[in-house]
Design an enzyme around this catalytic site. Sequence first.
Site, PDB file in Angstrom:
ATOM      1  N   GLU A 169      37.950  42.629  49.206  1.00 19.42           N
ATOM      2  CA  GLU A 169      37.602  42.092  50.526  1.00 19.42           C
ATOM      3  C   GLU A 169      38.333  42.841  51.640  1.00 19.42           C
ATOM      4  O   GLU A 169      37.727  43.188  52.666  1.00 19.42           O
ATOM      5  CB  GLU A 169      37.954  40.607  50.543  1.00 19.42           C
ATOM      6  N   LYS A 188      40.324  36.400  41.203  1.00 18.46           N
ATOM      7  CA  LYS A 188      40.265  36.061  42.631  1.00 18.46           C
ATOM      8  C   LYS A 188      41.179  36.977  43.440  1.00 18.46           C
ATOM      9  O   LYS A 188      40.847  37.367  44.571  1.00 18.46           O
ATOM     10  CB  LYS A 188      40.668  34.596  42.829  1.00 18.46           C
ATOM     11  N   HIS A 248      39.363  40.157  43.860  1.00 19.11           N
ATOM     12  CA  HIS A 248      38.299  39.870  44.830  1.00 19.11           C
ATOM     13  C   HIS A 248      38.828  40.027  46.250  1.00 19.11           C
ATOM     14  O   HIS A 248      38.205  40.666  47.100  1.00 19.11           O
ATOM     15  CB  HIS A 248      37.786  38.447  44.599  1.00 19.11           C
ATOM     16  N   SER A 305      36.232  31.188  46.316  1.00 17.53           N
ATOM     17  CA  SER A 305      35.938  32.042  47.470  1.00 17.53           C
ATOM     18  C   SER A 305      34.699  31.543  48.190  1.00 17.53           C
ATOM     19  O   SER A 305      33.724  31.123  47.568  1.00 17.53           O
ATOM     20  CB  SER A 305      35.726  33.494  47.028  1.00 17.53           C
TER      21      SER A 305
END
Length: 464
Positions: free
Chosen positions: A187, A180, A183, A126
């Site tokens: 986001e 991820k 994540h 990221s």
Amino acid sequence: MDKASHNIGLVGLGVMGLNLARNVASNNFTVIGWDPQEEKRKLAENYKIPCASSIQDMVQQLESPRKILLMVPAGAVVDQVIKSISPSLAPGDIIIDGGNSFFKETDRRFHKSAADGIHFLGLGISGGHKGALEGPAMMAGGDPEAYAQVKPILDALAASYDSTPCVDFMGKSSSGHFVKMVHNGIEYGLMQVIAEAFDLLVELEGYSYAQCAALFQEWNNGRLQGYLMEITANILAKSSGERPILDEIFDAAGQKGTGSWTAQNALELGVPVPGIDAAIRMRQISGNWQVRKDLSNSIDGSINYQNASAIDVELVEKAIYSALLLVYIQGFHQLQVASKEYGFSYTLAQVAKTWRNGCIINSQMVRFLADAFESIKTHPLLVPTLGDQIRTDIESLRFVVANAALSGLSLPCMSANLWYWDAFTRAELPTRLIQAQRDYFGGHGYQTGPASDLTSFPWEEPTN
């Protein structure tokens, strides 16, 4: 130079792949690239990144054990590249998938590679194209022996916080790609909250874009500091000629699927993530732009300013803070449940520390969470420092949401985070009625306590 002398090979020289290759080279490791498109290979060579004549040639020029980082689109392309290089690999060589692959696909590739004697790592990366060049955050999962082999390179590539690289090993098989994925779900939620705050300021408070830019920049100097807050201030300050650049952008937000994967997995795990769900749904609604336009014209969908009350910016800041914090908490709860369900070995503090710099969701808040999660043994909402902070700011969120609702302004993510908190802080919910309904029409039974056996009531018999 010996032919088999390069430390790592990189397949896929798009913006992310090229910048990662440049990052590797700038940190005194030798990298050789390959891409099927000649123009991308030429561009890489302009940056003094050597490129192989074929993917097999690239493999031959790598030191043993060979380390190959794939920066190609998720899906079938990953399998095609693995299939093309596997015949040239030897037991102990390492394939690293650095794309946004779905974690269950990474599981499959991990086990298939292991059966062939090849180590496989799923590497969540990221930071966007800038982070790829200057230092991203990275989350690795797969074979621990392989991670140990590539760790010096990853440590050098990564962003750092307090001199600690923002990269770590999350556990077996697909753990890195799973982290991820969550994540990216977080986001989505954070971006939606920030967009709603902007909408509130413009539509109800009459702020100009320039005033919003200044306010977001001010907030970015305080406890709301974070990459997304920073770029929001920058975006709002940009103009194209005499017009703000934002006014030239078509009002529909795209998505590549990782947010939806997060929401789908949360359903599978039984973890409520309403802030993330709302963010995904709003992107979907935004794509129905013709329907929105037609409805707005037919029913006069303008904001009812007469019902709006003036809102102090300090109150808006508190509302944003509590909403953002609740999005993070939902994502971390999903990570917590998944670690037990799938046997991943990461801790919440470990994940939060990896996100302290370099990634899209890095912020002062995630650094606060890294400290708060050091000894977590329960639901994140029950961590005293987090619960206390939410209680401090939640009434501001309640006022903002209520005021917007009365005015006809949609704040779905802020609203969802508010009801998430309100539902979790009630000892009694109306769900006993739902279970009674289920038993009435379906004979599903009900419990009289959390550990009691199922019983059923003869609903259709006469009662006195």
